[in-house]
Design a protein around this motif. Structure first.
Motif, PDB file in Angstrom:
ATOM      1  N   ARG A  26     -17.814  36.585  17.759  1.00  0.00           N
ATOM      2  CA  ARG A  26     -17.917  35.754  18.965  1.00  0.00           C
ATOM      3  C   ARG A  26     -17.600  36.655  20.152  1.00  0.00           C
ATOM      4  N   TYR A  73     -10.873  32.013   8.611  1.00  0.00           N
ATOM      5  CA  TYR A  73     -10.012  31.914   9.789  1.00  0.00           C
ATOM      6  C   TYR A  73      -9.565  30.458   9.910  1.00  0.00           C
ATOM      7  N   ILE A  91     -13.821  29.161  18.395  1.00  0.00           N
ATOM      8  CA  ILE A  91     -14.351  29.805  17.190  1.00  0.00           C
ATOM      9  C   ILE A  91     -15.288  28.881  16.423  1.00  0.00           C
ATOM     10  N   PHE A 141     -18.904  27.561  12.510  1.00  0.00           N
ATOM     11  CA  PHE A 141     -18.561  28.706  13.342  1.00  0.00           C
ATOM     12  C   PHE A 141     -19.600  28.926  14.432  1.00  0.00           C
ATOM     13  N   HIS A 173     -14.230  37.795  12.942  1.00  0.00           N
ATOM     14  CA  HIS A 173     -13.296  37.054  12.091  1.00  0.00           C
ATOM     15  C   HIS A 173     -13.950  36.661  10.775  1.00  0.00           C
TER      16      HIS A 173
END
Length: 166
Positions: free
Chosen positions: A123, A78, A105, A112, A74
């Motif tokens: 992740r 995000y 997340i 993050f 991501h």
């Protein structure tokens, strides 16, 4: 004088051949860490609700069991602190095992989790352990973010299948 030069070149060739043979043998003896890894790039405009992403699982050896790891890549933009997914694991006989997956997340401060740098983060999470190849032939991922029709900021979804270690 010509003879020593020829002997030196010959010994260099043998040294290179021996070194390459050792490298090939060591490579052949190393364990195979990944049986299957595939990432699916999502559209730049976002991942639309009710749009599944399907992975066809592949296994190197049908006589052992495997672990299945699901990954999300991501952007730093995000907008949520988590990502909810529904994963359908479809067996060779057509049976479906549905799992809800909640990726955390970021923490409560917006940092993050997982690895990454710049605008790119990944992740990963173990979603199935000690599974036989016939038990999971396809994996279908669905977005499950409540109230979100178009999920933006997710670059890729991925599946990695590795031999199970006890």
């Amino acid at each position: 004088m010509y003879l020593p030069l020829q002997t030196t070149q010959r010994s260099k060739h043998w040294s290179v051949a021996l070194l390459l043979s050792i490298i090939v043998c060591l490579g052949a003896c190393s364990p195979k860490h990944t049986s299957y890894s595939c990432f699916y790039a999502l559209p730049d405009e976002g991942w639309m609700e009710n749009t599944p992403v399907t992975f066809s699982a592949q296994y190197a050896d049908s006589t052992i069991t495997y672990d299945i790891i699901f990954s999300v890549r991501h952007s730093s933009s995000y907008p949520y602190d988590n990502l909810n997914l529904v994963l359908d694991f479809i067996s060779a006989t057509g049976n479906v095992d549905r799992k809800n997956l909640n990726f955390t997340i970021s923490d409560e401060y917006g940092n993050f989790k997982g690895g990454g740098f710049g605008d790119f983060y990944q992740r990963s999470q173990l979603v199935f352990s000690d599974v036989r190849p016939d038990d999971v032939q396809k994996i279908v991922a669905w977005p499950a973010m409540k109230g979100c029709k178009n999920l933006k900021g997710v670059y890729d979804l991925g599946v990695t299948i590795v031999p199970h270690r006890q």
